[in-house]
Scaffold this motif. Sequence first.
Motif, PDB file in Angstrom:
ATOM      1  N   GLU A  20      87.816  83.072  40.336  1.00  0.00           N
ATOM      2  CA  GLU A  20      87.284  82.268  39.238  1.00  0.00           C
ATOM      3  C   GLU A  20      87.389  80.813  39.649  1.00  0.00           C
ATOM      4  O   GLU A  20      88.408  80.388  40.176  1.00  0.00           O
ATOM      5  CB  GLU A  20      88.075  82.513  37.948  1.00  0.00           C
ATOM      6  N   ARG A  21      86.332  80.053  39.383  1.00  0.00           N
ATOM      7  CA  ARG A  21      86.312  78.642  39.768  1.00  0.00           C
ATOM      8  C   ARG A  21      85.882  77.795  38.585  1.00  0.00           C
ATOM      9  O   ARG A  21      85.029  78.194  37.808  1.00  0.00           O
ATOM     10  CB  ARG A  21      85.329  78.414  40.916  1.00  0.00           C
ATOM     11  N   ASP A  22      86.484  76.618  38.489  1.00  0.00           N
ATOM     12  CA  ASP A  22      86.029  75.622  37.517  1.00  0.00           C
ATOM     13  C   ASP A  22      85.022  74.735  38.234  1.00  0.00           C
ATOM     14  O   ASP A  22      85.322  74.176  39.292  1.00  0.00           O
ATOM     15  CB  ASP A  22      87.201  74.765  37.030  1.00  0.00           C
ATOM     16  N   THR A  23      83.838  74.629  37.677  1.00  0.00           N
ATOM     17  CA  THR A  23      82.795  73.805  38.273  1.00  0.00           C
ATOM     18  C   THR A  23      82.209  72.896  37.204  1.00  0.00           C
ATOM     19  O   THR A  23      82.199  73.246  36.024  1.00  0.00           O
ATOM     20  CB  THR A  23      81.665  74.665  38.875  1.00  0.00           C
ATOM     21  N   PRO A  24      81.718  71.740  37.601  1.00  0.00           N
ATOM     22  CA  PRO A  24      81.107  70.847  36.613  1.00  0.00           C
ATOM     23  C   PRO A  24      79.770  71.401  36.123  1.00  0.00           C
ATOM     24  O   PRO A  24      79.089  72.132  36.852  1.00  0.00           O
ATOM     25  CB  PRO A  24      80.914  69.536  37.377  1.00  0.00           C
ATOM     26  N   ALA A  25      79.390  71.048  34.920  1.00  0.00           N
ATOM     27  CA  ALA A  25      78.080  71.432  34.393  1.00  0.00           C
ATOM     28  C   ALA A  25      77.005  70.904  35.344  1.00  0.00           C
ATOM     29  O   ALA A  25      77.150  69.835  35.940  1.00  0.00           O
ATOM     30  CB  ALA A  25      77.894  70.860  33.000  1.00  0.00           C
ATOM     31  N   GLY A  26      75.956  71.674  35.517  1.00  0.00           N
ATOM     32  CA  GLY A  26      74.866  71.264  36.406  1.00  0.00           C
ATOM     33  C   GLY A  26      75.031  71.729  37.833  1.00  0.00           C
ATOM     34  O   GLY A  26      74.182  71.460  38.679  1.00  0.00           O
ATOM     35  N   THR A  27      76.107  72.453  38.135  1.00  0.00           N
ATOM     36  CA  THR A  27      76.329  72.957  39.496  1.00  0.00           C
ATOM     37  C   THR A  27      75.278  74.017  39.833  1.00  0.00           C
ATOM     38  O   THR A  27      74.971  74.876  39.010  1.00  0.00           O
ATOM     39  CB  THR A  27      77.733  73.580  39.613  1.00  0.00           C
ATOM     40  N   VAL A  28      74.724  73.927  41.034  1.00  0.00           N
ATOM     41  CA  VAL A  28      73.768  74.931  41.502  1.00  0.00           C
ATOM     42  C   VAL A  28      74.433  75.802  42.564  1.00  0.00           C
ATOM     43  O   VAL A  28      75.454  75.429  43.151  1.00  0.00           O
ATOM     44  CB  VAL A  28      72.471  74.291  42.049  1.00  0.00           C
ATOM     45  N   CYS A  29      73.845  76.953  42.821  1.00  0.00           N
ATOM     46  CA  CYS A  29      74.410  77.912  43.781  1.00  0.00           C
ATOM     47  C   CYS A  29      74.692  77.269  45.136  1.00  0.00           C
ATOM     48  O   CYS A  29      75.734  77.513  45.740  1.00  0.00           O
ATOM     49  CB  CYS A  29      73.462  79.097  43.965  1.00  0.00           C
ATOM     50  N   ARG A  30      73.783  76.441  45.612  1.00  0.00           N
ATOM     51  CA  ARG A  30      73.934  75.804  46.929  1.00  0.00           C
ATOM     52  C   ARG A  30      75.246  75.022  47.025  1.00  0.00           C
ATOM     53  O   ARG A  30      75.914  75.059  48.054  1.00  0.00           O
ATOM     54  CB  ARG A  30      72.749  74.893  47.217  1.00  0.00           C
ATOM     55  N   GLN A  31      75.628  74.335  45.962  1.00  0.00           N
ATOM     56  CA  GLN A  31      76.862  73.554  45.980  1.00  0.00           C
ATOM     57  C   GLN A  31      78.080  74.444  46.197  1.00  0.00           C
ATOM     58  O   GLN A  31      78.982  74.085  46.950  1.00  0.00           O
ATOM     59  CB  GLN A  31      77.015  72.776  44.671  1.00  0.00           C
ATOM     60  N   VAL A  32      78.114  75.594  45.563  1.00  0.00           N
ATOM     61  CA  VAL A  32      79.237  76.514  45.724  1.00  0.00           C
ATOM     62  C   VAL A  32      79.257  77.042  47.155  1.00  0.00           C
ATOM     63  O   VAL A  32      80.315  77.110  47.791  1.00  0.00           O
ATOM     64  CB  VAL A  32      79.160  77.675  44.712  1.00  0.00           C
ATOM     65  N   VAL A  33      78.093  77.395  47.680  1.00  0.00           N
ATOM     66  CA  VAL A  33      77.992  77.894  49.061  1.00  0.00           C
ATOM     67  C   VAL A  33      78.565  76.861  50.029  1.00  0.00           C
ATOM     68  O   VAL A  33      79.374  77.193  50.905  1.00  0.00           O
ATOM     69  CB  VAL A  33      76.519  78.221  49.419  1.00  0.00           C
ATOM     70  N   LEU A  34      78.174  75.614  49.881  1.00  0.00           N
ATOM     71  CA  LEU A  34      78.644  74.557  50.783  1.00  0.00           C
ATOM     72  C   LEU A  34      80.137  74.291  50.615  1.00  0.00           C
ATOM     73  O   LEU A  34      80.845  74.064  51.596  1.00  0.00           O
ATOM     74  CB  LEU A  34      77.832  73.281  50.570  1.00  0.00           C
ATOM     75  N   GLU A  35      80.639  74.337  49.373  1.00  0.00           N
ATOM     76  CA  GLU A  35      82.073  74.145  49.130  1.00  0.00           C
ATOM     77  C   GLU A  35      82.902  75.216  49.829  1.00  0.00           C
ATOM     78  O   GLU A  35      84.040  74.972  50.226  1.00  0.00           O
ATOM     79  CB  GLU A  35      82.372  74.190  47.630  1.00  0.00           C
ATOM     80  N   LEU A  36      82.334  76.406  49.959  1.00  0.00           N
ATOM     81  CA  LEU A  36      83.044  77.510  50.616  1.00  0.00           C
ATOM     82  C   LEU A  36      82.951  77.442  52.142  1.00  0.00           C
ATOM     83  O   LEU A  36      83.543  78.248  52.841  1.00  0.00           O
ATOM     84  CB  LEU A  36      82.481  78.857  50.140  1.00  0.00           C
ATOM     85  N   GLY A  37      82.205  76.482  52.658  1.00  0.00           N
ATOM     86  CA  GLY A  37      82.070  76.340  54.100  1.00  0.00           C
ATOM     87  C   GLY A  37      81.096  77.338  54.706  1.00  0.00           C
ATOM     88  O   GLY A  37      81.135  77.575  55.911  1.00  0.00           O
ATOM     89  N   LEU A  38      80.235  77.902  53.882  1.00  0.00           N
ATOM     90  CA  LEU A  38      79.233  78.848  54.384  1.00  0.00           C
ATOM     91  C   LEU A  38      77.981  78.090  54.782  1.00  0.00           C
ATOM     92  O   LEU A  38      77.668  77.040  54.219  1.00  0.00           O
ATOM     93  CB  LEU A  38      78.893  79.883  53.306  1.00  0.00           C
ATOM     94  N   LYS A  39      77.253  78.635  55.747  1.00  0.00           N
ATOM     95  CA  LYS A  39      75.998  78.027  56.177  1.00  0.00           C
ATOM     96  C   LYS A  39      74.846  78.771  55.516  1.00  0.00           C
ATOM     97  O   LYS A  39      74.857  80.001  55.425  1.00  0.00           O
ATOM     98  CB  LYS A  39      75.874  78.103  57.690  1.00  0.00           C
ATOM     99  N   GLU A  40      73.859  78.015  55.071  1.00  0.00           N
ATOM    100  CA  GLU A  40      72.721  78.630  54.387  1.00  0.00           C
ATOM    101  C   GLU A  40      72.033  79.688  55.251  1.00  0.00           C
ATOM    102  O   GLU A  40      71.590  80.707  54.735  1.00  0.00           O
ATOM    103  CB  GLU A  40      71.713  77.565  53.969  1.00  0.00           C
ATOM    104  N   GLU A  41      71.981  79.461  56.556  1.00  0.00           N
ATOM    105  CA  GLU A  41      71.305  80.424  57.432  1.00  0.00           C
ATOM    106  C   GLU A  41      72.083  81.735  57.580  1.00  0.00           C
ATOM    107  O   GLU A  41      71.554  82.722  58.073  1.00  0.00           O
ATOM    108  CB  GLU A  41      70.981  79.827  58.799  1.00  0.00           C
ATOM    109  N   GLU A  42      73.344  81.757  57.149  1.00  0.00           N
ATOM    110  CA  GLU A  42      74.158  82.984  57.172  1.00  0.00           C
ATOM    111  C   GLU A  42      73.918  83.858  55.939  1.00  0.00           C
ATOM    112  O   GLU A  42      74.291  85.017  55.923  1.00  0.00           O
ATOM    113  CB  GLU A  42      75.648  82.642  57.205  1.00  0.00           C
ATOM    114  N   LEU A  43      73.327  83.263  54.901  1.00  0.00           N
ATOM    115  CA  LEU A  43      73.149  83.975  53.639  1.00  0.00           C
ATOM    116  C   LEU A  43      72.056  85.030  53.738  1.00  0.00           C
ATOM    117  O   LEU A  43      70.964  84.763  54.226  1.00  0.00           O
ATOM    118  CB  LEU A  43      72.791  83.004  52.515  1.00  0.00           C
ATOM    119  N   GLY A  44      72.373  86.215  53.233  1.00  0.00           N
ATOM    120  CA  GLY A  44      71.382  87.270  53.156  1.00  0.00           C
ATOM    121  C   GLY A  44      70.857  87.393  51.742  1.00  0.00           C
ATOM    122  O   GLY A  44      69.659  87.327  51.496  1.00  0.00           O
ATOM    123  N   VAL A  45      71.772  87.539  50.782  1.00  0.00           N
ATOM    124  CA  VAL A  45      71.398  87.716  49.379  1.00  0.00           C
ATOM    125  C   VAL A  45      72.295  86.841  48.508  1.00  0.00           C
ATOM    126  O   VAL A  45      73.506  86.785  48.707  1.00  0.00           O
ATOM    127  CB  VAL A  45      71.547  89.204  48.955  1.00  0.00           C
TER     128      VAL A  45
END
Length: 74
Positions: A20-45
């Motif tokens: 469970e994470r506290d995130t500010p209003a207006g957060t988009v999926c991409r922001q969470v992905v980047l915060e986790l240190g994941l690369k967009e090109e690694e994402l499948g689904v």
Amino acid sequence: MKITVKLFASFRDGRFKVEERDTPAGTVCRQVVLELGLKEEELGVVMVNGRHAPLEQELQDGDSLALFPLVGGG
């Protein structure tokens, strides 16, 4: 706002399964992905509340974000 993040397969290595994470209003999926240190090109689904979602989708309080890596093999 609170969201639940679920990681699958290799994304769990050195991270977590469900968190469970506290995130500010207006957060988009991409922001969470980047915060986790994941690369967009690694994402499948990317799924929000069990439905496919774009990285630009804005998250709402109580949403569940599931991230799956690309899977190869045969």
